[in-house]
Motif scaffolding. Structure first.
Motif, PDB file in Angstrom:
ATOM      1  N   VAL A 104       9.116   1.624  -9.823  1.00 57.70           N
ATOM      2  CA  VAL A 104       8.021   1.289 -10.734  1.00 57.70           C
ATOM      3  C   VAL A 104       7.969  -0.219 -11.003  1.00 57.70           C
ATOM      4  CG1 VAL A 104       8.056   3.581 -11.778  1.00 57.70           C
ATOM      5  CG2 VAL A 104       9.335   1.715 -12.877  1.00 57.70           C
ATOM      6  N   CYS A 105       9.117  -0.869 -10.991  1.00 59.97           N
ATOM      7  CA  CYS A 105       9.097  -2.334 -11.175  1.00 59.97           C
ATOM      8  C   CYS A 105       8.444  -3.023  -9.984  1.00 59.97           C
ATOM      9  CB  CYS A 105      10.520  -2.862 -11.385  1.00 59.97           C
ATOM     10  SG  CYS A 105      11.252  -2.433 -12.982  1.00 59.97           S
ATOM     11  N   MET A 106       8.736  -2.530  -8.774  1.00 57.06           N
ATOM     12  CA  MET A 106       8.094  -3.088  -7.596  1.00 57.06           C
ATOM     13  C   MET A 106       6.587  -2.868  -7.656  1.00 57.06           C
ATOM     14  SD  MET A 106      10.511  -4.512  -5.821  1.00 57.06           S
ATOM     15  CE  MET A 106       9.566  -4.869  -4.351  1.00 57.06           C
ATOM     16  N   TYR A 107       6.189  -1.684  -8.073  1.00 57.12           N
ATOM     17  CA  TYR A 107       4.769  -1.356  -8.176  1.00 57.12           C
ATOM     18  C   TYR A 107       4.065  -2.284  -9.164  1.00 57.12           C
ATOM     19  CZ  TYR A 107       0.637   1.193  -9.851  1.00 57.12           C
ATOM     20  OH  TYR A 107      -0.625   1.538 -10.251  1.00 57.12           O
ATOM     21  N   TYR A 108       4.671  -2.494 -10.326  1.00 58.49           N
ATOM     22  CA  TYR A 108       4.029  -3.364 -11.311  1.00 58.49           C
ATOM     23  C   TYR A 108       3.881  -4.778 -10.750  1.00 58.49           C
ATOM     24  CZ  TYR A 108       2.720  -5.615 -15.621  1.00 58.49           C
ATOM     25  OH  TYR A 108       2.019  -6.326 -16.574  1.00 58.49           O
ATOM     26  N   SER A 109       4.891  -5.259 -10.033  1.00 58.55           N
ATOM     27  CA  SER A 109       4.836  -6.622  -9.500  1.00 58.55           C
ATOM     28  C   SER A 109       3.756  -6.778  -8.436  1.00 58.55           C
ATOM     29  CB  SER A 109       6.204  -7.019  -8.924  1.00 58.55           C
ATOM     30  OG  SER A 109       6.483  -6.353  -7.703  1.00 58.55           O
ATOM     31  N   ASP A 167      -3.562  -1.587 -22.356  1.00 53.02           N
ATOM     32  CA  ASP A 167      -4.486  -2.103 -21.351  1.00 53.02           C
ATOM     33  C   ASP A 167      -3.755  -3.146 -20.515  1.00 53.02           C
ATOM     34  OD1 ASP A 167      -6.723  -2.763 -19.893  1.00 53.02           O
ATOM     35  OD2 ASP A 167      -7.515  -4.113 -21.423  1.00 53.02           O
ATOM     36  N   LEU A 168      -3.524  -2.848 -19.264  1.00 54.66           N
ATOM     37  CA  LEU A 168      -2.806  -3.768 -18.388  1.00 54.66           C
ATOM     38  C   LEU A 168      -3.763  -4.815 -17.836  1.00 54.66           C
ATOM     39  CD1 LEU A 168      -0.600  -1.238 -16.405  1.00 54.66           C
ATOM     40  CD2 LEU A 168       0.045  -2.634 -18.372  1.00 54.66           C
ATOM     41  N   GLN A 169      -3.320  -6.053 -17.900  1.00 57.28           N
ATOM     42  CA  GLN A 169      -4.131  -7.158 -17.392  1.00 57.28           C
ATOM     43  C   GLN A 169      -3.192  -8.268 -16.941  1.00 57.28           C
ATOM     44  OE1 GLN A 169      -6.558  -8.540 -20.646  1.00 57.28           O
ATOM     45  NE2 GLN A 169      -4.951  -8.213 -22.140  1.00 57.28           N
ATOM     46  N   ASP A 170      -3.737  -9.240 -16.248  1.00 63.06           N
ATOM     47  CA  ASP A 170      -2.887 -10.301 -15.712  1.00 63.06           C
ATOM     48  C   ASP A 170      -2.249 -11.145 -16.802  1.00 63.06           C
ATOM     49  OD1 ASP A 170      -4.870 -11.048 -12.747  1.00 63.06           O
ATOM     50  OD2 ASP A 170      -3.479  -9.438 -13.210  1.00 63.06           O
ATOM     51  N   ARG A 171      -2.967 -11.386 -17.851  1.00 66.16           N
ATOM     52  CA  ARG A 171      -2.456 -12.194 -18.968  1.00 66.16           C
ATOM     53  C   ARG A 171      -2.651 -11.431 -20.265  1.00 66.16           C
ATOM     54  NH1 ARG A 171       0.648 -16.605 -17.184  1.00 66.16           N
ATOM     55  NH2 ARG A 171      -0.097 -17.000 -15.089  1.00 66.16           N
ATOM     56  N   GLN A 187       0.831  -1.209   0.000  1.00 68.43           N
ATOM     57  CA  GLN A 187       0.000   0.000   0.000  1.00 68.43           C
ATOM     58  C   GLN A 187       0.859   1.250   0.000  1.00 68.43           C
ATOM     59  OE1 GLN A 187      -3.497  -0.117  -0.231  1.00 68.43           O
ATOM     60  NE2 GLN A 187      -3.048   1.999  -0.818  1.00 68.43           N
ATOM     61  N   ALA A 188       1.948   1.239   0.760  1.00 67.44           N
ATOM     62  CA  ALA A 188       2.822   2.412   0.822  1.00 67.44           C
ATOM     63  C   ALA A 188       3.438   2.703  -0.545  1.00 67.44           C
ATOM     64  CB  ALA A 188       3.907   2.199   1.864  1.00 67.44           C
ATOM     65  N   ILE A 189       3.832   1.654  -1.253  1.00 66.97           N
ATOM     66  CA  ILE A 189       4.397   1.838  -2.592  1.00 66.97           C
ATOM     67  C   ILE A 189       3.329   2.330  -3.563  1.00 66.97           C
ATOM     68  CG2 ILE A 189       5.451   0.628  -4.546  1.00 66.97           C
ATOM     69  CD1 ILE A 189       6.751  -1.257  -2.471  1.00 66.97           C
ATOM     70  N   THR A 190       2.163   1.714  -3.514  1.00 68.75           N
ATOM     71  CA  THR A 190       1.068   2.093  -4.411  1.00 68.75           C
ATOM     72  C   THR A 190       0.643   3.542  -4.189  1.00 68.75           C
ATOM     73  OG1 THR A 190       0.270  -0.195  -4.473  1.00 68.75           O
ATOM     74  CG2 THR A 190      -1.284   1.521  -5.115  1.00 68.75           C
ATOM     75  N   ARG A 222       6.372  13.997  -4.305  1.00 68.12           N
ATOM     76  CA  ARG A 222       5.066  13.328  -4.371  1.00 68.12           C
ATOM     77  C   ARG A 222       5.200  11.829  -4.621  1.00 68.12           C
ATOM     78  NH1 ARG A 222       3.834  16.995  -8.462  1.00 68.12           N
ATOM     79  NH2 ARG A 222       3.000  15.300  -9.745  1.00 68.12           N
ATOM     80  N   GLY A 223       6.345  11.385  -5.106  1.00 65.33           N
ATOM     81  CA  GLY A 223       6.513   9.965  -5.404  1.00 65.33           C
ATOM     82  C   GLY A 223       7.016   9.749  -6.811  1.00 65.33           C
ATOM     83  N   TYR A 224       6.383   8.815  -7.526  1.00 66.82           N
ATOM     84  CA  TYR A 224       6.901   8.377  -8.814  1.00 66.82           C
ATOM     85  C   TYR A 224       5.773   8.270  -9.844  1.00 66.82           C
ATOM     86  CZ  TYR A 224       9.971   6.429  -5.177  1.00 66.82           C
ATOM     87  OH  TYR A 224      10.743   6.252  -4.059  1.00 66.82           O
ATOM     88  N   LYS A 225       6.195   8.180 -11.103  1.00 61.47           N
ATOM     89  CA  LYS A 225       5.235   7.907 -12.174  1.00 61.47           C
ATOM     90  C   LYS A 225       5.790   6.790 -13.049  1.00 61.47           C
ATOM     91  CE  LYS A 225       2.548  10.836 -14.275  1.00 61.47           C
ATOM     92  NZ  LYS A 225       1.981  11.954 -15.099  1.00 61.47           N
ATOM     93  N   LEU A 226       4.926   5.838 -13.379  1.00 66.35           N
ATOM     94  CA  LEU A 226       5.245   4.776 -14.333  1.00 66.35           C
ATOM     95  C   LEU A 226       4.551   5.109 -15.643  1.00 66.35           C
ATOM     96  CD1 LEU A 226       6.154   2.014 -15.398  1.00 66.35           C
ATOM     97  CD2 LEU A 226       4.224   0.988 -14.155  1.00 66.35           C
ATOM     98  N   ARG A 227       5.348   5.339 -16.679  1.00 66.68           N
ATOM     99  CA  ARG A 227       4.817   5.603 -18.015  1.00 66.68           C
ATOM    100  C   ARG A 227       5.058   4.374 -18.890  1.00 66.68           C
ATOM    101  NH1 ARG A 227       3.756  11.074 -18.878  1.00 66.68           N
ATOM    102  NH2 ARG A 227       4.777  12.524 -17.424  1.00 66.68           N
ATOM    103  N   ILE A 228       3.985   3.811 -19.394  1.00 65.87           N
ATOM    104  CA  ILE A 228       4.081   2.657 -20.293  1.00 65.87           C
ATOM    105  C   ILE A 228       3.647   3.109 -21.678  1.00 65.87           C
ATOM    106  CG2 ILE A 228       3.308   0.312 -20.769  1.00 65.87           C
ATOM    107  CD1 ILE A 228       2.832  -0.041 -17.786  1.00 65.87           C
ATOM    108  N   TYR A 229       4.510   2.910 -22.659  1.00 66.50           N
ATOM    109  CA  TYR A 229       4.296   3.421 -24.005  1.00 66.50           C
ATOM    110  C   TYR A 229       3.717   2.336 -24.918  1.00 66.50           C
ATOM    111  CZ  TYR A 229       7.052   7.450 -22.551  1.00 66.50           C
ATOM    112  OH  TYR A 229       7.495   8.570 -21.900  1.00 66.50           O
TER     113      TYR A 229
END
Length: 292
Positions: A125-130, A103-107, A90-93, A234-241
């Protein structure tokens, strides 16, 4: 001092940092970075060499300001490992913003390679995605056994499958074909094997061809992502292109150049956040003198 003792000390330090307010840790990191920057050393020499090669159009004063800001980000990122490796999901998120063009999804319907780069917030951002999705990560083992043991364990704590860079290609392909995406970074000089020399900021750089080869063998799309440290603590931003177009192209040299050109454009957006302390131009084309 035995490795077990060093591991306990480093782990305890990072746990302690994870309990402090994020803004305080960030400010401490910047202050420590400013202090350490004053001490001549190998990393500062590498940093200045890289900036001189990549930004010849800038004045000495401009490159000096950029070098100082970059070094602050590097040291700050080390202290923020406390949150990233020991903080709660939660702290990371709570510290993350997401801007995704896919569109991000599990599979995924198609195997996916997430192509990352060494900006200051890549770990975050890698930790967040995981936390949000199953993922595997190809990593380069660290030379220090203590840090290596801690980093491997903590990076995998939300279920990430950790695959060493020199691991089995068959294992990597099996992960991709299973529907689990793979994260990797290809913006360092990993040696002449499976690499080509292509321009990076106008300088010939030894660049991996593994990304295009893996994409060719697996049928994977290559989706670049970039991490950003947000202003105001404020933290971080993950940009996925969007996936790189026509990648792989069937020409590993053209693919390596496409990766470098994409990275160049992103670096110019936040040049102080890139890890210029790496020896990106460690190996030179035959006949060229060393730069470091």
């Amino acid at each position: 001092m035995k490795n077990s003792t060093l591991t306990a000390l480093l782990s305890g330090l990072l746990r302690g940092l994870s309990a402090l307010p994020y803004g305080l840790v960030a400010r401490l990191g910047e202050a420590l970075g400013s202090l350490l920057y004053l001490i001549p050393g190998k990393r500062r020499h590498i940093l200045h060499t890289n900036l001189r090669l990549c930004f010849p159009e800038q004045s000495e004063a401009q490159r000096e300001r950029l070098a100082r800001a970059s070094f602050q980000h590097v040291i700050r990122s080390y202290l923020e490992r406390g949150l990233q490796w020991y903080g709660s999901a939660q702290a990371i998120t709570d510290r993350m913003e997401l801007d995704s063009a896919i569109d991000l999804q599990d599979r995924y319907d198609q195997p996916t390679i997430f192509l990352g780069f060494h900006f200051a917030a890549i770990e975050a951002v890698c930790m967040y995605y995981s936390i949000r999705h199953p993922v595997a990560s190809i990593y380069t083992p660290m030379s220090d056994a203590v840090t290596e043991a801690i980093s491997r364990e903590r990076r995998a704590r939300f279920g990430t499958t950790m695959i060493p860079r020199h691991g089995s290609a068959r294992d990597i392909l099996n992960v991709l074909k299973s529907g689990t995406p793979i994260m990797l970074a290809a913006d360092m000089d990993f040696g002449l094997r499976d690499s080509v020399f292509v321009p990076f900021f106008g300088v010939q750089a030894c660049t991996l061809t593994a990304v295009s080869r893996l994409a060719h063998l697996s049928g994977a799309r290559v989706v670049p992502f970039v991490s950003e440290v947000l202003p105001g603590y404020r933290g971080y931003k993950l940009r996925i292109y969007p996936a790189l177009p026509s990648f792989p192209s069937g020409d590993v040299r053209a693919d390596a150049l496409a990766m470098n050109q994409f990275l160049e454009a992103r670096i110019r957006e936040t040049p102080d956040q890139y890890y210029w302390v790496h020896r990106r131009f460690k190996r030179r084309p035959q006949g060229e003198a060393p730069v470091y």
